[in-house]
Design a protein around this motif. Sequence first.
Motif, PDB file in Angstrom:
ATOM      1  N   SER A  47       0.693  -1.687  -4.352  1.00 42.85           N
ATOM      2  CA  SER A  47       1.650  -3.074  -3.454  1.00 42.85           C
ATOM      3  C   SER A  47       1.863  -4.687  -4.455  1.00 42.85           C
ATOM      4  O   SER A  47       1.204  -5.085  -5.938  1.00 42.85           O
ATOM      5  N   GLY A  70       2.380   4.033   3.404  1.00 44.58           N
ATOM      6  CA  GLY A  70       2.354   2.030   3.337  1.00 44.58           C
ATOM      7  C   GLY A  70       3.942   1.410   3.487  1.00 44.58           C
ATOM      8  O   GLY A  70       4.423   2.340   4.042  1.00 44.58           O
ATOM      9  N   ARG A  79       0.650  -1.193   0.017  1.00 40.57           N
ATOM     10  CA  ARG A  79       0.022  -0.091  -0.061  1.00 40.57           C
ATOM     11  C   ARG A  79       0.356   1.266   0.204  1.00 40.57           C
ATOM     12  O   ARG A  79       0.580   2.305   0.423  1.00 40.57           O
TER      13      ARG A  79
END
Lengths: 339, 495
Positions: free
Chosen positions: B271, B306, B260
């Motif tokens: 991802s 992320g 992410r």
Amino acid sequence: MSGTQDLALPERRRRAGGGMTAVRELGILIALAVVVGVTALVNPLFLSGQGIRDLLLNACLVALLTVGQTMVVITRNVDLSVGSVLGFSAFLTGDTFSVDPALAIVVGIGVGALCGLLNGALVAAGKVPSLVVTLGTLYVIRGLDYAWAQGRQINAANLPDGFLALGSAGVLGVPYLVIITVIVLAVAALHLSSYRSGRELYAIGSNPEAAVLVGIPVGRRVFTAFLVSGAVAGLAGVLWAARYGTVDATAGTGLELQVVSAVVVGGVAIFGGSGTVVGAALGALLLTTIGSALEVLHITAFWQQAITGALLLAAIALDRAVALRQAAALRRQSRGVSA
Amino acid sequence: MVIALAEVSKSFGAVRALREVSLTLTAGRAHALLGENGAGKSTLIKVLAGVHRPDSGQLLLDGAPARFASPADAKAAGVAVIYQEPTLFGDLSVAENVAMGRHPTRRGGMIDVAAMREQAEELFARLGVDIDPRRPARGLSIADQQLVEIAKALGSDARVIIMDEPTAALSGTEVRRLFGVVGALREHGAAVLFVSHRIDEVFELCQEATVLRDGGFVWSGPLHEQTPDSVVRLMVGRDLDALFPKQEVAAGETVLSVRRLTREGVFTDVSFDVKAGEILALAGLVGAGRSEIARAVFGVDKPDGGQVLVRGKRIRAGSPGAAMSAGIGFVPEDRRQQGLVLDASIERNAALASLNRLSRLGFVRSRDERSLARDWAVKLQLKFAHLTDPVAVLSGGNQQKVVLAKWLSRRPAVLIVDEPTRGIDVGTKAEVHRLLSELAAQGVAILMISSELPEVLGMADRVLVVREGRTVAELARAEADEERIVLAATGVAVA
């Protein structure tokens, strides 16, 4: 994409050429008001007619130099030789006065233009970084100044009163020096904001490769900016001689750093592409005012330098913070809408 | 005939970018310039634009020999170019970007600001787009930047309009509008040179075409003599398998995991995993955010959200040092600017990422530096005179080998390569491909970014397609083909 409409900058800000220049000018004016206000509270003499006159006269020489410097910095260059050019011009003006007063003024400006021509040619045609070129000419021109002066000094007694009046007398109480500075400033401001060759200076500083691709004669424009910077420094030399009357070979030493500081404080991006001469001149006025205020407040000259430096760092930090926020906001908005 | 090139050649150092290429543009006709990446299209455009001077051959303007000493000359002759990479002035307003170089002026030479803005508004209306002329150009999306570029060219009333991949970043409706405008320009007698990788667009818009391959002239003529298939054969003209000696490798365990990863306004929620021995390709259009993802994985840019994990261990965001310690190597897109210290010697460059290992008490042992460089020069078959020569004297392909040596000497677990063969001649290209393939066979996880579809299809085990900062498709080697990738990358159907 329809969201781009929301990003329109207010008219006032857009016209100034860069995004945030008008905001910056307002900020400087506020800072100026604070400095003047506090100082006047402590010592009311600071706001006397004579006090303000001295302040303006002192600020004018630096402000004049910022005009040329701004044009150079906008193109992503820098002119470090202005202090030396001013010194050499001031001395030659003093020396030629006995021959012919009008000639002296022409010689002063001409010598400045010649120095600017040398800088411009080396930067534009020789493709040498301006930092190096003008650092070199800073020393070369100062050396010529010393060689020419041979330890002599020009005193007010050698100069006719009419010439000295340039630096002190005026019309309706406004000193000639101030009038000349304002005229030069106005002409440069108009040129930079409203004429093609002026706008092209911004384009060059903003994206040099793209400037070549849209057919802007980049070399010629940069050359001209240096020529103007030199000529203006020459004029400042003439006025320096008139204002102080006393000239030796050290006149104007170190002035270039004050000028660059004023330009940066005044909101001209050191990597080119944005900023105005008016902002830069206000920067000069602010720095000079702080200098005088500290004297009036009996704070030693050591602090003066530290404060100038701190102000410079604060101005740059502010620029950086605003630029980052702007970039992030623009990024978010243009993607958020089209995605 | 408006403008023509006659047997023009141009070399950059040892690379012959153009070899005796001829091209004629006619008033009222749209001409397509076709070829793979590296075929010489951009060089040819820059010759017409006055950026490059040909080494030999002639430029003909209305039939008479001419010489463009600078882009200003080309502009004066009525040539306008829309470059693939936008060339805007970020500090200036959009309207001023459009007007730069030919501001509308009032009597006395003062710029007419109102007219300037109206001009931009009118051009945007013709293109059917809604961009505020008063906002600064900085921060525009790639598509909007491209539209400003187009407006810039249209506003110059050019007789010759050159478009280098103008549609790469545009949406379907914007492309339709652009084609309408190009049609109108042709009717007014302008000559158009159109470069695009979308073959269907070429057949729709153009009447004639010239095909280049590896800097050489292949074919020129009316397009109705060709079919999309036959044109592609002319462009490629060689056996793809020979160029991509891909070894089949059984993928091992997952080495690199990206979870992410987000950088606001650049890419969102990216991802993917890369396994040992696997080559994962990031495909997509220029400006889709592929290089930016790679930069964030390696820590050059700090992501807003992320995480990146190597062998299950999370690495500190925004730190290339941490990425290197975790075993990631990064061969950047622009090797001259970001991959090499051009003035430094081959051995210095090769050892640059291994200085920790090569130094004792802070001093770099130059004998070890040299032996490291010599080992890798032999392994990578580097062609050089002396290891002490500056990297700048090497050809592009050999420079890329030095960058590879720099990272390979660290024995990375993950290697990120961004456009590994850009600007490299065909022979060395195959060597770089062989190298990457061998590395994968040795168990290195490779993340490859490439704009060359044949390279993606030839090398990758899996293809991840990125569009406007999001991953939009994942294709296994067996299901990946040119059409599927282009479809996913553009969101526009191909014929």
